[in-house]
Design an enzyme around this catalytic site. Structure first.
Site, PDB file in Angstrom:
ATOM      1  N   ARG A 114       0.822  -1.208   0.000  1.00  0.00           N
ATOM      2  CA  ARG A 114       0.000   0.000   0.000  1.00  0.00           C
ATOM      3  C   ARG A 114       0.863   1.270   0.000  1.00  0.00           C
ATOM      4  O   ARG A 114       1.837   1.363  -0.759  1.00  0.00           O
ATOM      5  CB  ARG A 114      -1.008  -0.053   1.156  1.00  0.00           C
ATOM      6  CG  ARG A 114      -2.111  -1.114   0.915  1.00  0.00           C
ATOM      7  CD  ARG A 114      -2.947  -1.390   2.149  1.00  0.00           C
ATOM      8  NE  ARG A 114      -3.737  -0.247   2.580  1.00  0.00           N
ATOM      9  CZ  ARG A 114      -4.985   0.017   2.173  1.00  0.00           C
ATOM     10  NH1 ARG A 114      -5.581  -0.780   1.284  1.00  0.00           N
ATOM     11  NH2 ARG A 114      -5.643   1.051   2.649  1.00  0.00           N
ATOM     12  N   LYS A 137      -3.903   9.243  16.244  1.00  0.00           N
ATOM     13  CA  LYS A 137      -3.404  10.114  15.183  1.00  0.00           C
ATOM     14  C   LYS A 137      -3.320  11.564  15.644  1.00  0.00           C
ATOM     15  O   LYS A 137      -2.419  12.312  15.226  1.00  0.00           O
ATOM     16  CB  LYS A 137      -4.287   9.983  13.939  1.00  0.00           C
ATOM     17  CG  LYS A 137      -4.142   8.644  13.235  1.00  0.00           C
ATOM     18  CD  LYS A 137      -2.711   8.422  12.744  1.00  0.00           C
ATOM     19  CE  LYS A 137      -2.560   7.150  11.931  1.00  0.00           C
ATOM     20  NZ  LYS A 137      -1.189   6.977  11.399  1.00  0.00           N
ATOM     21  N   TYR A 144      -8.432   5.207  17.351  1.00  0.00           N
ATOM     22  CA  TYR A 144      -7.649   5.544  16.164  1.00  0.00           C
ATOM     23  C   TYR A 144      -7.487   7.057  16.055  1.00  0.00           C
ATOM     24  O   TYR A 144      -6.371   7.559  15.840  1.00  0.00           O
ATOM     25  CB  TYR A 144      -8.316   4.991  14.910  1.00  0.00           C
ATOM     26  CG  TYR A 144      -7.615   5.410  13.638  1.00  0.00           C
ATOM     27  CD1 TYR A 144      -6.471   4.748  13.215  1.00  0.00           C
ATOM     28  CD2 TYR A 144      -8.087   6.476  12.874  1.00  0.00           C
ATOM     29  CE1 TYR A 144      -5.807   5.140  12.064  1.00  0.00           C
ATOM     30  CE2 TYR A 144      -7.424   6.871  11.727  1.00  0.00           C
ATOM     31  CZ  TYR A 144      -6.289   6.202  11.322  1.00  0.00           C
ATOM     32  OH  TYR A 144      -5.627   6.605  10.187  1.00  0.00           O
ATOM     33  N   ASP A 197      -3.551  11.711   9.694  1.00  0.00           N
ATOM     34  CA  ASP A 197      -4.836  11.383   9.076  1.00  0.00           C
ATOM     35  C   ASP A 197      -5.717  12.611   9.259  1.00  0.00           C
ATOM     36  O   ASP A 197      -5.616  13.297  10.282  1.00  0.00           O
ATOM     37  CB  ASP A 197      -5.481  10.167   9.764  1.00  0.00           C
ATOM     38  CG  ASP A 197      -6.601   9.537   8.934  1.00  0.00           C
ATOM     39  OD1 ASP A 197      -7.548  10.282   8.582  1.00  0.00           O
ATOM     40  OD2 ASP A 197      -6.537   8.336   8.640  1.00  0.00           O
TER      41      ASP A 197
END
Length: 251
Positions: free
Chosen positions: A16, A159, A155, A142
């Protein structure tokens, strides 16, 4: 043994965005230390492809980033490959939903250790080499660090913490080391975790409907931005660049 080419360690580089970043930096003349956790075959294939282009320019190192001892060993192994380290890309990440009323301590440990603790202790262990080479660090953040995604509190927190570390490090480690971040928007849809369904097509479309450019980006969009920050931006530090088709505008 030292080498005249700059050396970068890219975590989660077997596939990726990490793999594309490794390929892009390699094309810019870097030697690559390709970190992987479980994707050995993909890491070996990537390294073989890069080494076919330029002999002995890519090597692989395995580590579980939830284990701090392995994180430190990864740093030592990366530096020992060519006797230097000029760049670090903290790309490896864990992403899956964990609503607050269902999240477990294991979820906390897995997400926070991979996404936040590992980058901290990896950079700490790499500091002497990065300082010696006037190094550059790029953290993959992100857009959800600023615009939280429903049912992903751990999450998003991880971040947001990495974004704070990026700015703190930029102040603390200057002038020897530059530290920046890249915040992807819709680039590649998340892979389904074992036992979990992937992102539903209607939800993917809802994200695109909120993106001014009305499409997904590509891995090249992220990799080229990382390469810009590492290779072409000697007077930029402490910045987190959104690469999101305008989605962070909040419309």
């Amino acid at each position: 043994m030292t080498d005249t080419c700059p050396v970068a360690l890219v975590t989660g580089a077997a596939h990726r965005l990490g793999a594309r970043t490794a390929q892009t930096l390699h094309a810019r003349g870097w030697n690559l230390v390709i970190h992987y956790r479980s994707r050995q075959d993909q890491a070996e294939t990537l390294a073989a492809d890069l080494n076919q282009t330029r002999v002995d320019s890519a090597r692989i190192v395995q580590a579980d980033l939830t284990d701090t001892a392995q994180v430190r060993a990864l740093a030592d192994a990366a530096i020992s490959q060519w006797g230097r380290l000029d760049g670090l890309v903290n790309n490896a990440s864990v992403f899956y939903p964990n609503p607050t009323d269902e999240a477990t301590a294991d979820d906390w440990d897995r997400i926070m250790h991979t996404n936040l603790r590992a980058p901290f202790f990896l950079l700490q262990a790499c500091l002497p080499a990065l300082r010696a080479g006037g190094g550059s660090v790029v953290n993959l953040i992100d857009i959800y660090s600023d615009h939280p995604l429903a049912d992903h509190p751990l999450y998003c927190a991880s971040k947001a913490g990495l974004a704070a570390l990026t700015r703190s490090w930029a102040r603390d480690l200057a002038p020897a080391i530059r530290v920046n971040g890249v915040s992807p928007g819709a680039i590649l849809w998340p892979e389904a975790e074992p036992g979990m369904a992937g992102m539903a097509p209607e939800y993917q479309q809802a994200i695109l409907d909120k993106t001014p450019l009305a499409r997904t980006g590509t891995p090249d969009d992220i990799a080229r931005t990382i390469a810009f920050l590492m290779c072409d931006a000697p007077f930029i530090t402490g910045q987190i660049l959104p690469v999101d088709g305008g989605r962070s505008l909040g419309i």
